[in-house]
Design a protein around this motif. Sequence first.
Motif, PDB file in Angstrom:
ATOM      1  N   GLY A 294       0.794  -1.220   0.000  1.00 30.17           N
ATOM      2  CA  GLY A 294       0.000   0.000   0.000  1.00 30.17           C
ATOM      3  C   GLY A 294       0.829   1.274   0.000  1.00 30.17           C
ATOM      4  O   GLY A 294       0.406   2.295  -0.534  1.00 30.17           O
ATOM      5  N   ARG A 295       2.015   1.214   0.604  1.00 28.45           N
ATOM      6  CA  ARG A 295       2.846   2.426   0.648  1.00 28.45           C
ATOM      7  C   ARG A 295       3.894   2.466  -0.464  1.00 28.45           C
ATOM      8  O   ARG A 295       4.884   3.196  -0.378  1.00 28.45           O
ATOM      9  N   SER A 296       3.656   1.711  -1.527  1.00 27.87           N
ATOM     10  CA  SER A 296       4.596   1.652  -2.647  1.00 27.87           C
ATOM     11  C   SER A 296       4.798   3.012  -3.304  1.00 27.87           C
ATOM     12  O   SER A 296       3.845   3.758  -3.552  1.00 27.87           O
ATOM     13  N   LYS A 297       6.069   3.291  -3.604  1.00 20.64           N
ATOM     14  CA  LYS A 297       6.418   4.453  -4.425  1.00 20.64           C
ATOM     15  C   LYS A 297       6.925   3.944  -5.772  1.00 20.64           C
ATOM     16  O   LYS A 297       6.875   2.763  -6.060  1.00 20.64           O
ATOM     17  N   ARG A 298       7.406   4.851  -6.605  1.00 24.21           N
ATOM     18  CA  ARG A 298       7.659   4.522  -8.015  1.00 24.21           C
ATOM     19  C   ARG A 298       8.579   3.322  -8.232  1.00 24.21           C
ATOM     20  O   ARG A 298       8.325   2.490  -9.114  1.00 24.21           O
ATOM     21  N   LYS A 299       9.623   3.210  -7.436  1.00 21.15           N
ATOM     22  CA  LYS A 299      10.542   2.084  -7.592  1.00 21.15           C
ATOM     23  C   LYS A 299       9.840   0.759  -7.325  1.00 21.15           C
ATOM     24  O   LYS A 299       9.997  -0.215  -8.072  1.00 21.15           O
ATOM     25  N   SER A 300       9.076   0.716  -6.265  1.00 23.86           N
ATOM     26  CA  SER A 300       8.333  -0.487  -5.901  1.00 23.86           C
ATOM     27  C   SER A 300       7.271  -0.819  -6.946  1.00 23.86           C
ATOM     28  O   SER A 300       7.070  -1.989  -7.291  1.00 23.86           O
ATOM     29  N   VAL A 301       6.603   0.196  -7.461  1.00 20.90           N
ATOM     30  CA  VAL A 301       5.587  -0.005  -8.498  1.00 20.90           C
ATOM     31  C   VAL A 301       6.236  -0.572  -9.758  1.00 20.90           C
ATOM     32  O   VAL A 301       5.720  -1.517 -10.370  1.00 20.90           O
ATOM     33  N   LYS A 302       7.362  -0.007 -10.136  1.00 20.43           N
ATOM     34  CA  LYS A 302       8.082  -0.521 -11.310  1.00 20.43           C
ATOM     35  C   LYS A 302       8.410  -1.993 -11.137  1.00 20.43           C
ATOM     36  O   LYS A 302       8.220  -2.811 -12.050  1.00 20.43           O
ATOM     37  N   ASN A 303       8.880  -2.353  -9.946  1.00 20.71           N
ATOM     38  CA  ASN A 303       9.275  -3.741  -9.709  1.00 20.71           C
ATOM     39  C   ASN A 303       8.076  -4.678  -9.585  1.00 20.71           C
ATOM     40  O   ASN A 303       8.173  -5.861  -9.916  1.00 20.71           O
ATOM     41  N   ALA A 304       6.946  -4.166  -9.131  1.00 27.10           N
ATOM     42  CA  ALA A 304       5.713  -4.966  -9.124  1.00 27.10           C
ATOM     43  C   ALA A 304       5.295  -5.291 -10.555  1.00 27.10           C
ATOM     44  O   ALA A 304       4.863  -6.406 -10.857  1.00 27.10           O
ATOM     45  N   ILE A 305       5.448  -4.319 -11.435  1.00 22.46           N
ATOM     46  CA  ILE A 305       5.143  -4.544 -12.855  1.00 22.46           C
ATOM     47  C   ILE A 305       6.130  -5.542 -13.451  1.00 22.46           C
ATOM     48  O   ILE A 305       5.753  -6.391 -14.284  1.00 22.46           O
ATOM     49  N   LYS A 306       7.375  -5.504 -13.006  1.00 27.55           N
ATOM     50  CA  LYS A 306       8.364  -6.488 -13.452  1.00 27.55           C
ATOM     51  C   LYS A 306       7.981  -7.895 -13.002  1.00 27.55           C
ATOM     52  O   LYS A 306       8.152  -8.867 -13.745  1.00 27.55           O
ATOM     53  N   ILE A 307       7.473  -8.018 -11.764  1.00 30.31           N
ATOM     54  CA  ILE A 307       7.003  -9.317 -11.270  1.00 30.31           C
ATOM     55  C   ILE A 307       5.859  -9.818 -12.151  1.00 30.31           C
ATOM     56  O   ILE A 307       5.796 -11.005 -12.513  1.00 30.31           O
ATOM     57  N   ALA A 308       4.947  -8.924 -12.510  1.00 30.22           N
ATOM     58  CA  ALA A 308       3.828  -9.286 -13.382  1.00 30.22           C
ATOM     59  C   ALA A 308       4.334  -9.753 -14.746  1.00 30.22           C
ATOM     60  O   ALA A 308       3.881 -10.775 -15.267  1.00 30.22           O
ATOM     61  N   SER A 309       5.269  -8.996 -15.297  1.00 29.78           N
ATOM     62  CA  SER A 309       5.835  -9.337 -16.600  1.00 29.78           C
ATOM     63  C   SER A 309       6.527 -10.697 -16.571  1.00 29.78           C
ATOM     64  O   SER A 309       6.349 -11.528 -17.475  1.00 29.78           O
ATOM     65  N   LYS A 310       7.283 -10.936 -15.512  1.00 32.27           N
ATOM     66  CA  LYS A 310       7.984 -12.221 -15.400  1.00 32.27           C
ATOM     67  C   LYS A 310       6.992 -13.360 -15.196  1.00 32.27           C
ATOM     68  O   LYS A 310       7.197 -14.464 -15.714  1.00 32.27           O
ATOM     69  N   SER A 311       5.921 -13.110 -14.453  1.00 30.27           N
ATOM     70  CA  SER A 311       4.900 -14.135 -14.241  1.00 30.27           C
ATOM     71  C   SER A 311       4.251 -14.545 -15.558  1.00 30.27           C
ATOM     72  O   SER A 311       3.894 -15.717 -15.749  1.00 30.27           O
ATOM     73  N   VAL A 312       4.098 -13.579 -16.465  1.00 30.77           N
ATOM     74  CA  VAL A 312       3.582 -13.892 -17.804  1.00 30.77           C
ATOM     75  C   VAL A 312       4.625 -14.686 -18.580  1.00 30.77           C
ATOM     76  O   VAL A 312       4.310 -15.703 -19.224  1.00 30.77           O
ATOM     77  N   ASP A 313       5.871 -14.258 -18.520  1.00 32.65           N
ATOM     78  CA  ASP A 313       6.953 -14.922 -19.256  1.00 32.65           C
ATOM     79  C   ASP A 313       7.116 -16.391 -18.868  1.00 32.65           C
ATOM     80  O   ASP A 313       7.396 -17.241 -19.716  1.00 32.65           O
ATOM     81  N   ILE A 314       6.970 -16.675 -17.571  1.00 32.79           N
ATOM     82  CA  ILE A 314       7.161 -18.057 -17.104  1.00 32.79           C
ATOM     83  C   ILE A 314       5.876 -18.881 -17.219  1.00 32.79           C
ATOM     84  O   ILE A 314       5.849 -20.045 -16.810  1.00 32.79           O
ATOM     85  N   ASP A 315       4.834 -18.261 -17.796  1.00 31.94           N
ATOM     86  CA  ASP A 315       3.551 -18.942 -18.019  1.00 31.94           C
ATOM     87  C   ASP A 315       2.986 -19.481 -16.701  1.00 31.94           C
ATOM     88  O   ASP A 315       2.541 -20.629 -16.620  1.00 31.94           O
ATOM     89  N   LEU A 316       3.002 -18.636 -15.693  1.00 31.97           N
ATOM     90  CA  LEU A 316       2.568 -19.045 -14.362  1.00 31.97           C
ATOM     91  C   LEU A 316       1.142 -19.566 -14.348  1.00 31.97           C
ATOM     92  O   LEU A 316       0.856 -20.619 -13.759  1.00 31.97           O
ATOM     93  N   LEU A 317       0.229 -18.850 -14.996  1.00 31.70           N
ATOM     94  CA  LEU A 317      -1.179 -19.220 -14.930  1.00 31.70           C
ATOM     95  C   LEU A 317      -1.428 -20.622 -15.486  1.00 31.70           C
ATOM     96  O   LEU A 317      -2.100 -21.445 -14.855  1.00 31.70           O
ATOM     97  N   ASN A 318      -0.891 -20.905 -16.662  1.00 31.03           N
ATOM     98  CA  ASN A 318      -1.108 -22.228 -17.260  1.00 31.03           C
ATOM     99  C   ASN A 318      -0.451 -23.330 -16.444  1.00 31.03           C
ATOM    100  O   ASN A 318      -0.981 -24.439 -16.340  1.00 31.03           O
ATOM    101  N   ASN A 319       0.704 -23.051 -15.852  1.00 35.41           N
ATOM    102  CA  ASN A 319       1.349 -24.050 -15.004  1.00 35.41           C
ATOM    103  C   ASN A 319       0.510 -24.353 -13.768  1.00 35.41           C
ATOM    104  O   ASN A 319       0.452 -25.506 -13.321  1.00 35.41           O
ATOM    105  N   LEU A 320      -0.127 -23.336 -13.215  1.00 31.87           N
ATOM    106  CA  LEU A 320      -1.025 -23.553 -12.085  1.00 31.87           C
ATOM    107  C   LEU A 320      -2.262 -24.341 -12.510  1.00 31.87           C
ATOM    108  O   LEU A 320      -2.760 -25.192 -11.775  1.00 31.87           O
ATOM    109  N   LYS A 321      -2.743 -24.078 -13.721  1.00 32.90           N
ATOM    110  CA  LYS A 321      -3.932 -24.776 -14.222  1.00 32.90           C
ATOM    111  C   LYS A 321      -3.668 -26.259 -14.476  1.00 32.90           C
ATOM    112  O   LYS A 321      -4.564 -27.090 -14.334  1.00 32.90           O
ATOM    113  N   PHE A 322      -2.445 -26.584 -14.882  1.00 30.14           N
ATOM    114  CA  PHE A 322      -2.118 -27.965 -15.223  1.00 30.14           C
ATOM    115  C   PHE A 322      -2.043 -28.872 -14.001  1.00 30.14           C
ATOM    116  O   PHE A 322      -2.143 -30.088 -14.113  1.00 30.14           O
TER     117      PHE A 322
END
Length: 325
Positions: A294-322
């Motif tokens: 909740g108290r995230s500033k720009r650096k933290s927000v950028k890195n949260a978006i990086k986590i999201a991007s990496k989660s897409v790259d590693i196909d997290l959702l489909n791996n969880l579905k399998f």
Amino acid sequence: MKIIVDAMGGDYAPQEIIEGAILAKDELNIDIVLVGKENIIKEYLNKRVNDFEIVNADEVVTMYDKPILSFRKKKNSSINISLNLLKQEKGDAFVSCGNTGAILTASYFILQKISGVNRPTQSAIIPTLKGLMVLVDSGANIDANPTNIVEWATMAKIFIKLFTKKEKIQIGLLNIGEEEEKGSELTKESYKLLKDKFKDEFKGNMEGKDFLYGDYDVCVTDGFTGNVALKTLEGEATFFLNLIKNIFKKNLLTKISYLFIKNELINNLKKFDYEEYGGSPILGVNGIVIVGHGRSKRKSVKNAIKIASKSVDIDLLNNLKFEKY
């Protein structure tokens, strides 16, 4: 790749969220959709307005709104609209630093659960001396049963294995002692089920003192215990960081000594800075949802978006579905 970002969520929204999105776009070269009050977003974007897709959302969920009421009464909130965009496949992942309970509730109802999952869980990425550990549940589910514990450990194992590329994952059950017979009925029964499912990957009970040494990749517990543990860690990290700063500011000698160890100290302290990781996924909903602090500033927000991007790259959702739950 396209990441949907809640521009209105967080203590420092919208400015810090938007600035973080700009940093992420420049670094990752991805498309970002900013969701929130369009006129305000455009004002903060200024000359960068054409670099982002903007989706208007007239309502904002505050940190004081009750989750279920905000979902039902604020249909046009940035959280609800963002999750509907994700459901409609108009983005690959969603990031918000807003009201965690509201994000969890809306994700549950809009995206729904992955088939076979009983209860989605909020994870928390915790830095350790040897890398990263993921804690589940970190506060989404106050009550739990042994089946939930095994389910959460399964999803956390999939996530951290993909995220870190480690071959063997070590799982620990948070308890008041290392012995198998220690703890409540929940931990005793969970111990048996975890041991049966994960075999040698289950290291047994772990204690709070084991969090930061890096001997575990997954820590599983109920949401009440997990949240208390997480908030304690965050408080301790802030306390010791301020303590170290005050030591080096004490006098001329300590200020000079700081110059000799500055680089090494900064590099080591960065490992335990929550802003370096930004956010963690909700595991078990039918979409990639990253919840930032909740108290995230720009650096933290950028890195949260990086986590999201990496989660897409590693196909997290489909791996969880399998996985079979």
